[in-house]
Design a protein around this motif. Structure first.
Motif, short mmCIF file in Angstrom:
data_model
loop_
_atom_site.label_atom_id
_atom_site.label_comp_id
_atom_site.label_asym_id
_atom_site.label_seq_id
_atom_site.Cartn_x
_atom_site.Cartn_y
_atom_site.Cartn_z
N VAL A 79 0.83 -1.08 0.00
CA VAL A 79 0.08 0.05 -0.19
C VAL A 79 0.75 1.30 0.05
N LEU A 80 0.37 2.19 -0.68
CA LEU A 80 0.99 3.46 -0.50
C LEU A 80 1.08 4.05 1.06
N ALA A 81 2.20 4.32 1.36
CA ALA A 81 2.56 4.53 2.99
C ALA A 81 2.25 6.15 3.09
N ARG A 82 2.26 6.87 2.08
CA ARG A 82 2.12 8.25 2.13
C ARG A 82 0.85 9.04 2.26
N ARG A 83 -0.17 8.00 1.98
CA ARG A 83 -1.52 8.08 2.41
C ARG A 83 -2.03 7.27 3.50
N PRO A 84 -2.66 7.93 4.55
CA PRO A 84 -2.77 7.32 5.90
C PRO A 84 -3.83 6.30 5.89
N GLU A 85 -4.70 6.20 5.13
CA GLU A 85 -5.99 5.57 5.06
C GLU A 85 -5.61 4.03 5.40
N ALA A 86 -4.69 3.21 4.57
CA ALA A 86 -4.83 1.87 4.87
C ALA A 86 -4.05 1.79 6.22
N VAL A 87 -2.86 2.60 6.43
CA VAL A 87 -2.26 2.26 7.74
C VAL A 87 -3.29 2.41 8.62
N GLU A 88 -4.13 3.42 8.74
CA GLU A 88 -4.91 3.44 9.82
C GLU A 88 -6.03 2.38 9.86
N LEU A 89 -6.44 1.81 8.63
CA LEU A 89 -7.45 0.68 8.71
C LEU A 89 -6.69 -0.62 9.47
N ALA A 90 -5.38 -0.91 9.16
CA ALA A 90 -4.48 -1.89 9.68
C ALA A 90 -4.67 -1.80 11.03
N ARG A 91 -4.47 -0.62 11.47
CA ARG A 91 -4.18 -0.31 13.08
C ARG A 91 -5.62 -0.58 13.74
N LEU A 92 -6.66 -0.23 12.96
CA LEU A 92 -7.94 -0.33 13.58
C LEU A 92 -8.41 -2.00 13.71
N VAL A 93 -7.57 -2.78 12.97
CA VAL A 93 -8.09 -4.16 12.91
C VAL A 93 -7.08 -4.92 13.58
N GLY A 94 -6.09 -4.41 14.36
CA GLY A 94 -5.25 -5.10 14.78
C GLY A 94 -3.75 -5.49 14.36
N LEU A 95 -3.56 -4.73 13.17
CA LEU A 95 -2.51 -5.15 12.59
C LEU A 95 -1.30 -4.03 12.54
N GLY A 96 -1.46 -3.20 13.43
CA GLY A 96 -0.47 -2.00 13.32
C GLY A 96 0.84 -2.27 13.63
N GLU A 97 1.17 -3.32 14.42
CA GLU A 97 2.63 -3.73 14.64
C GLU A 97 3.17 -4.65 13.61
N GLU A 98 2.10 -4.90 12.72
CA GLU A 98 2.71 -5.95 11.56
C GLU A 98 3.03 -5.14 10.21
N PRO A 229 9.26 6.13 3.82
CA PRO A 229 8.95 4.96 2.76
C PRO A 229 7.91 5.27 1.96
N VAL A 230 8.11 5.19 0.63
CA VAL A 230 6.87 5.14 -0.26
C VAL A 230 5.71 4.04 -0.01
N PHE A 231 6.32 2.67 0.24
CA PHE A 231 5.13 1.96 0.34
C PHE A 231 5.42 1.10 1.72
N GLN A 232 4.37 0.22 2.28
CA GLN A 232 4.37 -0.64 3.28
C GLN A 232 3.68 -1.83 2.89
N GLY A 233 4.11 -2.89 3.49
CA GLY A 233 3.42 -4.03 3.45
C GLY A 233 3.05 -4.53 4.93
N LEU A 234 2.55 -5.91 5.01
CA LEU A 234 2.24 -6.26 6.20
C LEU A 234 2.98 -7.66 6.31
N ARG A 235 3.59 -8.07 7.58
CA ARG A 235 4.28 -9.37 7.75
C ARG A 235 3.01 -10.51 7.45
#
Length: 489
Positions: A79-98, A229-235
């Motif tokens: 996901v594009l890390a420079r927009r907040p929406e996907a990172v915020e959703l990941a945190r909402l569902v418990g994947l913020g540390e991943e 970083p431009v992009f982020q993934g999830l473990r």
């Protein structure tokens, strides 16, 4: 639960309603990332939420699987890390540390008979650093000379095709060998049709100012350099996001039903009637988080004008070929970097390859003796490859990999994933069409649309469209929010 008989398309079916229901009932149609995000936002407030997904799983183009015993993404992987929406959703569902950035972002372009580094200081292939462009070797001497003699186009008053705008300023080679391959990975589309305003909106201000495109891009990239970083993934892969979202929704009490296609959507005096799987759900509001063709079918009876607009949205399909190799078999031809892109003008079979085990540290750690990579084939109106047998797609991918990086090893496992109609196209006029669709949908009340067909195909943009849909819901009778003040999360 009380069962009410109803007639839908000439058939008697059962309607579901909770007796004495006080909380508003919102039905989300579609269990891709847009529908899941909408349901997550809705579940945060005092309302009853039902999510209906036609297939047997949720997640849409986010899909995890196994290839050769290794868990890997078979769909979107970052996901594009420079927009907040996907990172915020990941945190909402418990994947913020991943969340995890790529281990390497050193990608190349396979052109002119060799791998050339993607030049630094560019935005979607549009260069802002001509010295880096020259050092990359991507362009011919003639193409580089044309780019050095930029021809400012003057202020762009209206939307234009991206390829025409960039080509007029910097020459056709910049479009063919840089912009086309980078945009191909996002839209699987064509720059001579893609809208500048819709596809690369960050360039719109430059175009409207009418100054130097290179200078404008240079300023954009210098500001972005400090943004991380431009992009982020999830473990474990991006496919863990829909899995976590589903678990989150079930824990929150959302009624999530797979294998439940929606047959019909009709207005009632107080809301909406949703026919699905032999039952009818009575809803105060509905969110349609499905591709444009399905949305057109569902709104046809109530909104024929919006349905006609939705049917005009074209889609591109693509195939992903994922291959697992034994690292020991790659000793004579080690693969470096995160992969490469392929300009369509070079006439190759594949349009890109990702060296997944190099790109994602979590994958290398989970399978140290294996090396996973994938290729992609197909783009808008060039989708014949999707009809080829799996073994042919694997063979074509291996042939191009051999020519590009000298790969001679044989994979011990492969998987082919076809995404037919997976990527909506954004031609000139697309955003105006979206405005017309939304205006008609908003006019009936209690209905909203979201997904990749509207505001962007990237995952953060899709999640943002889900938030907009939830925040904009209103009752069909009063025109105010469903259960005043409860629709936002």
């Amino acid at each position: 639960m009380v069962e009410l008989d109803a007639l839908v398309q000439g058939k008697r079916v059962k309607a579901e309603r909770l007796p004495g229901m006080a909380e508003p009932h919102v039905v989300v149609v579609g269990g891709g990332i847009a529908g899941l995000a909408a349901a997550v936002f809705l579940s945060a407030g005092p309302r009853r939420v039902t999510l209906l997904e036609a297939s047997g799983r949720v997640g849409g183009k986010l899909r995890a699987g196994e290839v050769g015993g290794v868990r890997v993404d078979l769909g979107a992987e970052s996901v594009l890390a420079r927009r907040p929406e996907a990172v915020e959703l990941a945190r909402l569902v418990g994947l913020g540390e991943e969340l995890e950035p790529p281990s390497t972002a050193r990608a190349a372009i396979w052109t002119g008979g060799g791998l050339r580094p993607i030049p630094t200081g560019q935005v979607m292939g549009v260069p802002g650093d001509l010295e880096a462009l020259a050092a990359s070797g991507v362009l011919s001497a003639e193409g580089l000379e044309r780019a050095r003699h930029e021809r400012p186009t003057g202020p762009v008053a209206d939307d234009v095709p991206l390829g025409a705008y960039v080509g007029a300023a910097l020459g056709p080679e910049v479009v063919q060998r840089l912009v086309e391959p980078l945009l191909g990975g996002v839209y699987a589309g064509r720059t001579d049709q893609l809208s500048l305003r819709a596809a690369v909106p960050q360039l719109l201000a430059i175009a409207r100012a009418g100054g130097s495109l290179v200078a404008g891009v240079r300023e954009l990239t210098s500001r972005a350099a400090a943004a991380g970083p431009v992009f982020q993934g999830l473990r474990g892969g991006l496919g863990t996001l829909p899995e976590a979202a589903e678990a989150h929704l079930r824990k929150a009490g959302v009624d999530l039903r797979t294998d439940h296609p929606v047959d019909e959507l009709r207005r009632t005096p107080t809301g909406w009637r949703v026919a699905s799987g032999g039952s009818v759900l009575e809803a105060d509001a509905v969110v349609l988080a499905v591709p444009a063709p399905q949305a057109a079918r569902l709104v046809e009876a109530e909104l024929p004008g919006a349905a006609a607009e939705l049917r005009q949205v074209e889609y591109a399909g693509m195939a992903l070929v994922t291959m697992a190799f034994r690292r020991a078999d790659l000793a004579d031809s080690p693969l470096t970097g995160s992969g490469f892109l392929v300009p369509p003008v070079d006439g190759r079979q594949i349009k890109a390859s990702t060296f997944s085990s190099n790109k994602w540290g979590w994958l290398a750690r989970s399978a140290p003796d294996a090396f996973l990579l994938r290729t992609s084939l197909g783009r808008h109106r060039e989708e014949a490859a999707l009809d080829l047998p799996d073994e042919e797609l694997v063979a074509r991918s291996l042939a191009d990999l051999g020519a590009a990086v000298g790969l001679r090893a044989t994979p011990y496992a492969t998987a082919v994933t076809r995404w037919r109609g997976g990527l909506p196209q954004y031609p000139v006029g697309h955003l105006e069409r979206v405005e017309r669709i939304r205006a008609q949908v908003a006019g009936v009340g209690g209905l909203a649309v979201c997904g990749a067909a509207y505001d962007g195909v990237g995952i953060p943009a899709v999640i943002a469209s889900a938030r907009r849909a939830v925040d904009g819901l209103s009752t069909p009778t009063a025109g105010g929010p469903v259960a005043e003040g409860t629709m936002g999360a």
